[in-house]
Scaffold this active site. Structure first.
Site, mmCIF file in Angstrom:
data_model
loop_
_atom_site.group_PDB
_atom_site.id
_atom_site.type_symbol
_atom_site.label_atom_id
_atom_site.label_comp_id
_atom_site.label_asym_id
_atom_site.label_seq_id
_atom_site.Cartn_x
_atom_site.Cartn_y
_atom_site.Cartn_z
ATOM 1 N N LEU A 1 0.753 -1.313 0.164
ATOM 2 C CA LEU A 1 0.499 0.099 -0.584
ATOM 3 C C LEU A 1 0.700 1.293 -0.120
ATOM 4 O O LEU A 1 1.996 1.404 -0.224
ATOM 5 C CB LEU A 1 -1.043 -0.073 0.876
ATOM 6 N N SER A 2 0.291 2.886 0.106
ATOM 7 C CA SER A 2 1.130 3.942 -0.483
ATOM 8 C C SER A 2 2.082 3.354 0.706
ATOM 9 O O SER A 2 2.884 4.197 1.490
ATOM 10 C CB SER A 2 0.386 4.789 -0.516
ATOM 11 N N GLU A 3 1.242 3.456 2.148
ATOM 12 C CA GLU A 3 2.103 3.451 3.435
ATOM 13 C C GLU A 3 1.421 2.833 4.323
ATOM 14 O O GLU A 3 0.525 2.211 4.416
ATOM 15 C CB GLU A 3 1.506 4.468 3.983
ATOM 16 N N THR A 4 1.932 2.054 5.572
ATOM 17 C CA THR A 4 2.040 1.203 6.399
ATOM 18 C C THR A 4 2.280 1.610 7.389
ATOM 19 O O THR A 4 3.827 2.119 8.071
ATOM 20 C CB THR A 4 2.883 0.130 6.136
#
Length: 293
Positions: A44-47
């Site tokens: 995902l774009s951020e974790t």
């Protein structure tokens, strides 16, 4: 080792819209390499990785350590993943009657409070300045990003603190044209190594300037090619740039912005002062489960 995980869609009150982020509550210390591998696995774009501070339990603590990872690297600031993390704490992990929490991050102390169904983040402001004689590389990056719209660029601004470029398109450009714009991501990555610019957004004036029924003060899209995320569907930190920019253009301090990626999302921004902005939106939990490492 088994770790709990939540997937939360930020800046949307419904699943499968807004911007997804993975939230991983830590019960054990993890090294940076493992956290990056998890972020890469989830893709995902951020974790985010969080744990309570002051030796507090999840239901007792109001202060947390928070770190953000893209699939490629750790980043110093991320808005939508902060919103997603706060939602996970308020809704799943912490005390449901709690009204405000605080995160210690690479970007400083960030506070998030509840306001009905909205979560309001107190973020540092990143006002951009017009680049009158931009470095040649800026123009090349902008041309690669704006593609067929490159001849309709009205203004290029830059904020060195965030290392973001803001590109304003001419008011003749329609929202549909902005949506159809196809950046050349491979060319953007080839042109620059991320030393001066780590991301850029393209914005367009809102409905009041277009003579149509009002919905939004401005529209935008946001691209973080140099962080391993070609297009960020709805980016919170980008709106710490959008807020002060449009405040200088419109003479207002309260805004409703639309980030018009394929998923899309609405972001409310209040310019509090020269140093801080409030960025607000809802969030929705999409998945809960565990990851084995």
């Amino acid at each position: 080792m088994q770790l709990q995980i939540f997937t939360v869609d930020a800046f949307s009150d419904r699943p499968l819209e807004g911007n997804p982020a993975a939230v991983v509550p830590l019960t054990h210390d993890l090294d940076d390499e493992t956290m990056l591998k998890i972020a890469n696995e989830l893709n995902l774009s951020e974790t985010t990785f969080i744990h309570p501070l002051d030796d507090g339990h999840w239901t007792e603590s109001s202060r947390f350590s928070l770190r953000w990872f893209t699939p490629a690297c750790e980043v110093p600031l991320c808005g939508h993943a902060t919103l997603a993390t706060a939602h996970a704490i308020f809704d799943r992990l912490g005390e449901k009657h709690q009204e405000e929490i605080e995160f210690e991050t690479l970007g400083g102390i960030l506070k998030v409070k509840r306001d009905g169904k909205m979560l309001v983040m107190d973020f540092p402001s990143n006002p951009p300045k017009v680049v009158d004689s931009e470095p040649d590389i800026f123009r090349k990056i902008v041309d690669a990003c704006t593609a067929d719209l490159k001849t309709r660029v009205k203004e290029i601004c830059y904020t060195p603190k965030a290392k973001y470029i803001l590109v304003r398109l001419d008011d003749s450009v329609t929202v549909d044209e902005l949506k159809r714009m196809t950046p050349n991501f491979s060319e953007m990555a080839r042109l620059h190594d991320g030393s001066l610019v780590i991301a850029m957004g393209v914005t367009l004036s809102g409905d009041a300037q277009r003579g149509v029924p009002f919905r939004y003060h401005a529209y935008s899209r946001f691209f973080a090619t140099w962080l391993g995320v070609n297009e960020d569907p709805v980016c919170g930190s980008w709106h710490s740039v959008m807020g002060p920019y449009w405040a200088s253009q419109l003479g207002s301090k309260e805004f409703l912005f639309r980030q018009c990626s394929a998923r899309g999302g609405d972001v409310r921004v209040s310019v509090l002062d020269k140093e801080r902005v409030a960025i607000a939106g809802p969030a929705a939990t999409v998945m809960t489960g565990y990851i084995n490492i």
